[in-house]
Write a protein that holds these residues in place. Sequence first.
Motif: not given
Lengths: 370, 370
Positions: B64-78, B82-87
């Motif tokens: 299964y994919g990471d349900p939080t899409s953590h790595d992609l979200r971190a890159a998108l926040a950058d 914005v911060a991780l919790e904004n994405v």
Amino acid sequence: MTYPRYTPLIESLPASVPFVGPEEQERQRGAPFAARLGANENLFGPSPHALAAIRAEAENVWKYGDPTSHDLRAALADHMGVALENVLVGEGIDGLLGNLVRLLIGTGDAVVTSDGAYPTFNYHVTGFGGALHKVPYRDDHEDLPALVARAHEVGAKLIYFANPDNPMGTWVPGADVTAALDTLPDGCILCLDEAYVEFAPEGTAADIAPDDPRVIRMRTFSKAYGMAGARIGYAVGAAALIKSFDKIRNHFGMNRMAQVGALAALHDTGWLAHVQAEVRRSRDSIAQVAKENGLSALPSATNFVTVDCGCDGAYARRVLAGLVARGVFVRMPFVAPQDRCIRISCGRAEEMEVLAKTLPEALRDADQTG
Amino acid sequence: MTYPRYTPLIESLPASVPFVGPEEQERQRGAPFAARLGANENLFGPSPHALAAIRAEAENVWKYGDPTSHDLRAALADHMGVALENVLVGEGIDGLLGNLVRLLIGTGDAVVTSDGAYPTFNYHVTGFGGALHKVPYRDDHEDLPALVARAHEVGAKLIYFANPDNPMGTWVPGADVTAALDTLPDGCILCLDEAYVEFAPEGTAADIAPDDPRVIRMRTFSKAYGMAGARIGYAVGAAALIKSFDKIRNHFGMNRMAQVGALAALHDTGWLAHVQAEVRRSRDSIAQVAKENGLSALPSATNFVTVDCGCDGAYARRVLAGLVARGVFVRMPFVAPQDRCIRISCGRAEEMEVLAKTLPEALRDADQTG
């Protein structure tokens, strides 16, 4: 300012959800798992033909997927012995369950499930304001007659029943399911989750007429076909019910590579047989490891084995924590008395070795800290 | 027997939906399209790095994919500052819009959009029982002041505004959007769809504080990043609003290959620049072809060009039919007076040649059959 102005239903929903993936656990512990045996993924992987199809289709990823998933649906209709209009392809069973609940369940509508069965189904029912009525397991099996009886009592519109069952791995003959349809309350639909049916003995899949309006069955490419990360499941049911999903589903929601990969996987029956044999072997390994450690394994018709830790939930949670701390990702049933167990997915020889080495240590810890 | 027992809301929804994909049209006409220019897909394709990442990740499709899409979200926040919790990452903007509407809109809640704007947004609003209020375009632009004024009149909880706009391709300066936030009714959220913003002139993206509760912006990998078939979009907004999606979203809904592909695509800024240049070139080609045929092209800040056929909707529909019959897949705005136009996606030199050859024939037919 009053932001955001959620609906009253949304305001009423719990803010925390139990969907913590292994990647999040890995980030928290600062190390990857040595054995990923907690999500009933298929460690034997997808058909090489499916992999090749996915890789070949990648260059077409600039195109949206076919919103009707026509070619895959046609193959699935053939596979299931039904017509095209009896099949719907969706973003995994989780996505299909969400849409099914949305079609049928409004605020206060009664839904029946087993206490401790698939939490994602419950999540959707709660999310659409339904009233969940839970029936206990009986002898570690979902109790279909009791589910139907409760549905009569509460006037349920929907019953959830998984065969084989997750998290216990148990099953009932398909003939029992077919017979139960005649006992349903008028207008009540049985959602028959057959996610694991490819791992079950002959005769576990129910025999159901293509246009029987009383039942909708759910199947997936996440388990026996080894494509959990592709997100592709399908529903089979009466044409009218299947068509009604078009009123609400995300029409362009399917990943294009998943569509072609699933089609290739479906045709590779040789690989499926290989996976089934490996899973049987791994089930035996897990049962053997359990026995060597004085625990008992439940019979399983799935690609996981539920191991009875022989004590209460607190003890099993300590065993689980000991395994996770040592790099073995496993999960457990949430609800007593099934929470005396831990649930271990089948794996390759290397994961079985990790398990064999780790379980005695986890049990020793659990005994000492009790 | 009374099957199925839908909710009253579901019963009230239309049975037919306007989501007909090009594959269905190809099946109906019995031949593939020579030029696929109707869905604003990116014919220049994804970054080669994204393709390589997708192909490499295929062997992990059993997970299964990471349900939080953590790595992609971190890159998108950058990427978004914005911060991780904004994405939030989701199954395309379509999926994110569905969840946004579900969070905010219950039966009878007022929503404002432009008459002729993105139909999938309307589909979700209707699907959750919301009351749509439509504001006309002004000079082929979405009219943001009028949208806000209508929101005050009807007490809207949500406004949809795309910048740049689909289907017209027009845009407003981002500063106008930022300024409009101060004019919103109390508690009303602006859904700012920036699906095409990477194709727009500098200054089109609005300047918004990360935790501004009055706006949620939507972006996608389907357009500039050429990954429509991967189904991956993202929402950026106040942390509280973003977190609330966790109450209802399909947590394990993300395709694993899409997650890694998007991450690689985001980092390949060179490929993005290449696509932007190609799209500018193609926009000029389409405008040139239109001009040669006596039609006018609207200025575009997207990867499509809306061509004014210079007459009414009936005429434009004849032009459209002529193109489709000759193997050019294009679409048109649904609503008058914008339906005097057809909408043509940017493409490579070969698709531009097909268009240049076909448009005169389609126009001749349209003139003769009028």
